[in-house]
Design a protein around this motif. Structure first.
Motif, PDB file in Angstrom:
ATOM      1  N   TYR A   1      75.534  -6.838  21.537  1.00 50.86           N
ATOM      2  CA  TYR A   1      74.235  -7.481  21.150  1.00 50.86           C
ATOM      3  C   TYR A   1      73.925  -7.025  19.611  1.00 50.86           C
ATOM      4  N   GLY A   2      74.787  -5.831  19.052  1.00 48.41           N
ATOM      5  CA  GLY A   2      74.395  -5.409  17.700  1.00 48.41           C
ATOM      6  C   GLY A   2      73.381  -4.197  18.122  1.00 48.41           C
ATOM      7  N   TYR A   3      72.840  -4.053  17.106  1.00 46.17           N
ATOM      8  CA  TYR A   3      71.771  -2.812  17.021  1.00 46.17           C
ATOM      9  C   TYR A   3      70.317  -3.238  16.842  1.00 46.17           C
ATOM     10  N   GLY A   4      70.248  -4.585  16.973  1.00 48.53           N
ATOM     11  CA  GLY A   4      68.924  -5.110  16.725  1.00 48.53           C
ATOM     12  C   GLY A   4      67.692  -4.403  17.880  1.00 48.53           C
ATOM     13  N   HIS A   5      68.041  -4.010  18.930  1.00 48.27           N
ATOM     14  CA  HIS A   5      67.129  -3.516  19.867  1.00 48.27           C
ATOM     15  C   HIS A   5      66.531  -2.362  19.379  1.00 48.27           C
ATOM     16  N   SER A   6      67.094  -1.671  18.451  1.00 50.83           N
ATOM     17  CA  SER A   6      66.665  -0.608  18.009  1.00 50.83           C
ATOM     18  C   SER A   6      65.259  -0.692  17.143  1.00 50.83           C
ATOM     19  N   THR A   7      64.946  -2.048  16.955  1.00 52.91           N
ATOM     20  CA  THR A   7      63.776  -2.349  16.111  1.00 52.91           C
ATOM     21  C   THR A   7      62.403  -2.060  17.120  1.00 52.91           C
ATOM     22  N   ILE A   8      62.763  -2.550  18.124  1.00 50.47           N
ATOM     23  CA  ILE A   8      61.514  -2.682  19.293  1.00 50.47           C
ATOM     24  C   ILE A   8      61.591  -1.106  19.732  1.00 50.47           C
ATOM     25  N   VAL A   9      62.521  -0.215  19.843  1.00 49.54           N
ATOM     26  CA  VAL A   9      62.402   1.141  20.227  1.00 49.54           C
ATOM     27  C   VAL A   9      61.518   1.807  19.221  1.00 49.54           C
ATOM     28  N   ALA A  10      61.785   1.435  17.798  1.00 51.49           N
ATOM     29  CA  ALA A  10      61.030   1.993  16.806  1.00 51.49           C
ATOM     30  C   ALA A  10      59.789   1.593  16.626  1.00 51.49           C
ATOM     31  N   SER A  11      59.469   0.387  17.194  1.00 49.00           N
ATOM     32  CA  SER A  11      57.913  -0.205  17.053  1.00 49.00           C
ATOM     33  C   SER A  11      57.275   0.756  18.121  1.00 49.00           C
ATOM     34  N   PHE A  12      57.707   0.857  19.436  1.00 49.86           N
ATOM     35  CA  PHE A  12      57.376   1.646  20.395  1.00 49.86           C
ATOM     36  C   PHE A  12      56.954   3.147  20.112  1.00 49.86           C
ATOM     37  N   ILE A  13      57.856   3.765  19.421  1.00 47.25           N
ATOM     38  CA  ILE A  13      57.769   5.171  19.094  1.00 47.25           C
ATOM     39  C   ILE A  13      56.715   5.339  18.001  1.00 47.25           C
ATOM     40  N   ASN A  14      56.657   4.257  17.049  1.00 44.78           N
ATOM     41  CA  ASN A  14      55.716   4.306  16.015  1.00 44.78           C
ATOM     42  C   ASN A  14      54.382   4.039  16.583  1.00 44.78           C
ATOM     43  N   SER A  15      54.141   3.267  17.568  1.00 42.13           N
ATOM     44  CA  SER A  15      52.881   3.345  18.203  1.00 42.13           C
ATOM     45  C   SER A  15      52.462   4.491  18.885  1.00 42.13           C
ATOM     46  N   ILE A  16      53.308   5.057  19.597  1.00 38.89           N
ATOM     47  CA  ILE A  16      52.959   6.514  20.225  1.00 38.89           C
ATOM     48  C   ILE A  16      52.627   7.430  19.318  1.00 38.89           C
ATOM     49  N   PHE A  17      53.456   7.440  18.096  1.00 41.69           N
ATOM     50  CA  PHE A  17      53.125   8.511  16.992  1.00 41.69           C
ATOM     51  C   PHE A  17      51.661   8.252  16.648  1.00 41.69           C
ATOM     52  N   LEU A  18      51.266   7.056  16.519  1.00 44.09           N
ATOM     53  CA  LEU A  18      49.829   6.463  16.147  1.00 44.09           C
ATOM     54  C   LEU A  18      48.816   7.072  16.965  1.00 44.09           C
ATOM     55  N   TYR A  19      49.039   6.970  18.389  1.00 43.29           N
ATOM     56  CA  TYR A  19      48.277   7.601  19.343  1.00 43.29           C
ATOM     57  C   TYR A  19      48.213   8.930  19.329  1.00 43.29           C
TER      58      TYR A  19
ATOM     59  N   ALA B   1      65.696   1.468  11.922  1.00 43.21           N
ATOM     60  CA  ALA B   1      66.043   0.693  12.896  1.00 43.21           C
ATOM     61  C   ALA B   1      66.196  -0.588  12.308  1.00 43.21           C
ATOM     62  N   PHE B   2      65.537  -0.891  10.823  1.00 47.15           N
ATOM     63  CA  PHE B   2      65.476  -1.945  10.181  1.00 47.15           C
ATOM     64  C   PHE B   2      67.054  -2.181   9.541  1.00 47.15           C
ATOM     65  N   VAL B   3      67.522  -1.361   9.354  1.00 44.64           N
ATOM     66  CA  VAL B   3      68.978  -1.243   8.708  1.00 44.64           C
ATOM     67  C   VAL B   3      69.956  -1.311   9.916  1.00 44.64           C
ATOM     68  N   ALA B   4      69.788  -0.673  11.025  1.00 41.74           N
ATOM     69  CA  ALA B   4      70.574  -0.872  12.064  1.00 41.74           C
ATOM     70  C   ALA B   4      70.756  -2.205  12.552  1.00 41.74           C
ATOM     71  N   ALA B   5      69.710  -2.821  12.546  1.00 40.38           N
ATOM     72  CA  ALA B   5      69.433  -4.185  13.121  1.00 40.38           C
ATOM     73  C   ALA B   5      70.374  -5.288  12.407  1.00 40.38           C
ATOM     74  N   LYS B   6      70.577  -4.866  11.096  1.00 38.48           N
ATOM     75  CA  LYS B   6      71.390  -5.723  10.332  1.00 38.48           C
ATOM     76  C   LYS B   6      73.167  -5.423  10.283  1.00 38.48           C
ATOM     77  N   LYS B   7      73.270  -4.590  11.170  1.00 31.42           N
ATOM     78  CA  LYS B   7      74.959  -4.447  11.478  1.00 31.42           C
ATOM     79  C   LYS B   7      75.279  -5.258  12.521  1.00 31.42           C
ATOM     80  N   LYS B   8      76.580  -5.742  12.389  1.00 32.13           N
ATOM     81  CA  LYS B   8      77.353  -6.435  13.348  1.00 32.13           C
ATOM     82  C   LYS B   8      77.631  -5.894  14.755  1.00 32.13           C
ATOM     83  N   PRO B   9      77.674  -6.606  15.715  1.00 23.15           N
ATOM     84  CA  PRO B   9      77.999  -5.992  16.714  1.00 23.15           C
ATOM     85  C   PRO B   9      79.509  -5.732  17.011  1.00 23.15           C
TER      86      PRO B   9
END
Length: 314
Positions: free
Chosen positions: A95-113, A81-89
């Motif tokens: 909007y590019g792929y920056g939103h993938s970092t939000i999705v990754a944060s959510f999934i990471n939190s789910i994994f933790l739970y 997600a971090f790499v994808a967020a740096k790609k140009k639209p």
């Protein structure tokens, strides 16, 4: 006639306070190397823990290796997600792929739970049916886990306050280190006292700490995935700031949302008393939004509102 303006530069920060510059410096850090080192270290630890578990026939170590494998998956997901967020639209991804970092944060939190649920289930099972533990081997393997997880967490420490994706990764590693530390403490007490119930009790305590500490990331990432305004931006204050600018009569259709875990966007219609002053008002709005809220990706439409209720704009 009317005026429409879209701004996404950082020039409006030129006169900001010193801490604003610091925040941008932190956001510009490339955590790619940190993700690579963290992934390699954690993959290595999963292999060591699994092999050790098989050698001493420890279901606990084998199960924890499975749990740590989910951590590796979460780490790699955050990295992608971090790499994808740096790609140009491009194409439909305007909007590019920056939103993938939000999705990754959510999934990471789910994994933790999910990992917490597995630990809690195992802890309750062991409380009901205590099993003899290989104390010294547990200490050795868990010590390796503490070092690797805390080193990995340290790699992301600089970005944890300014990027939700980095923060989720940081917390994940810290709590894994805490779990391993709990294993060490439990093993020491078991060796000294022979109390087998200590290990599962510590496991339940750690689960409580993980759930409490990671709730904020889960809540924020879920809200941002629904295009809610970030918690650090108060919409009423944004509206008041724009309305306070000389020449602004009123505003409507104000929206603020996250483009990624580090960049936010704003759109608003601004009613002014004189379109001739439109550009000056736009410049002032962008300066204030950048200075006070670090909002630099702004779409602002200037309008005039006549008594008949009609609005003139482009």
């Amino acid at each position: 006639m009317g005026l429409h303006h879209h701004s996404h530069d950082n020039d409006s920060h030129a006169h900001g306070h010193s801490h604003s510059h610091h925040n941008h410096d932190v956001k510009d850090i490339d955590f790619g190397k940190a993700f690579a080192i963290g992934a390699i270290l954690n993959i290595g630890f999963v292999l060591v823990e699994f092999i050790a578990g098989v050698m001493i026939k420890s279901l606990a170590l084998i199960a924890d290796a499975g749990h740590n494998l989910s951590d590796v998956i979460g780490l790699i997901l955050a990295w992608l997600a971090f790499v994808a967020a740096k790609k140009k639209p491009e194409g439909q991804f305007t909007y590019g792929y920056g939103h993938s970092t939000i999705v990754a944060s959510f999934i990471n939190s789910i994994f933790l739970y999910m990992a917490s649920g597995i630990i809690a289930f195992e802890a309750i099972k062991r409380l009901l049916n205590p099993e003899p533990q290989e104390g010294m081997m547990m200490i050795i393997v868990a010590s390796i886990g503490v070092v690797i997880n805390l080193v990995t967490a340290f790699l992301f420490a600089a970005g944890r306050k300014h990027d939700l994706n980095i923060r989720a990764t940081f917390l994940h590693m810290v709590y894994d280190g805490l779990v391993s530390l709990g294993v060490i403490i439990g093993a020491l007490i078991i060796i000294i006292t022979g109390w087998q119930w200590v290990d599962p009790m510590l496991g339940l305590l750690i689960v409580g700490v993980i759930i409490y500490g990671s709730w904020d990331v889960l809540k924020q990432s879920f809200k941002l995935s629904l295009a809610a305004a970030p918690d650090n931006i108060e919409i009423t204050k944004v509206a008041e700031t724009i309305k306070a600018i000389n020449g602004v009569v009123d505003i409507h259709d104000l929206h603020v949302w996250a483009l990624s875990t580090t960049q936010n966007a704003l759109s608003v219609h601004v009613i002014v008393d004189d379109l001739a002053k439109g550009q000056d008002i736009l410049d002032e709005i962008n300066h204030e939004l950048g200075h006070d809220f670090e909002l630099t990706h702004n779409t602002i439409q200037i309008e005039t509102n006549y008594n008949c209720g009609l609005s003139t704009h482009i």
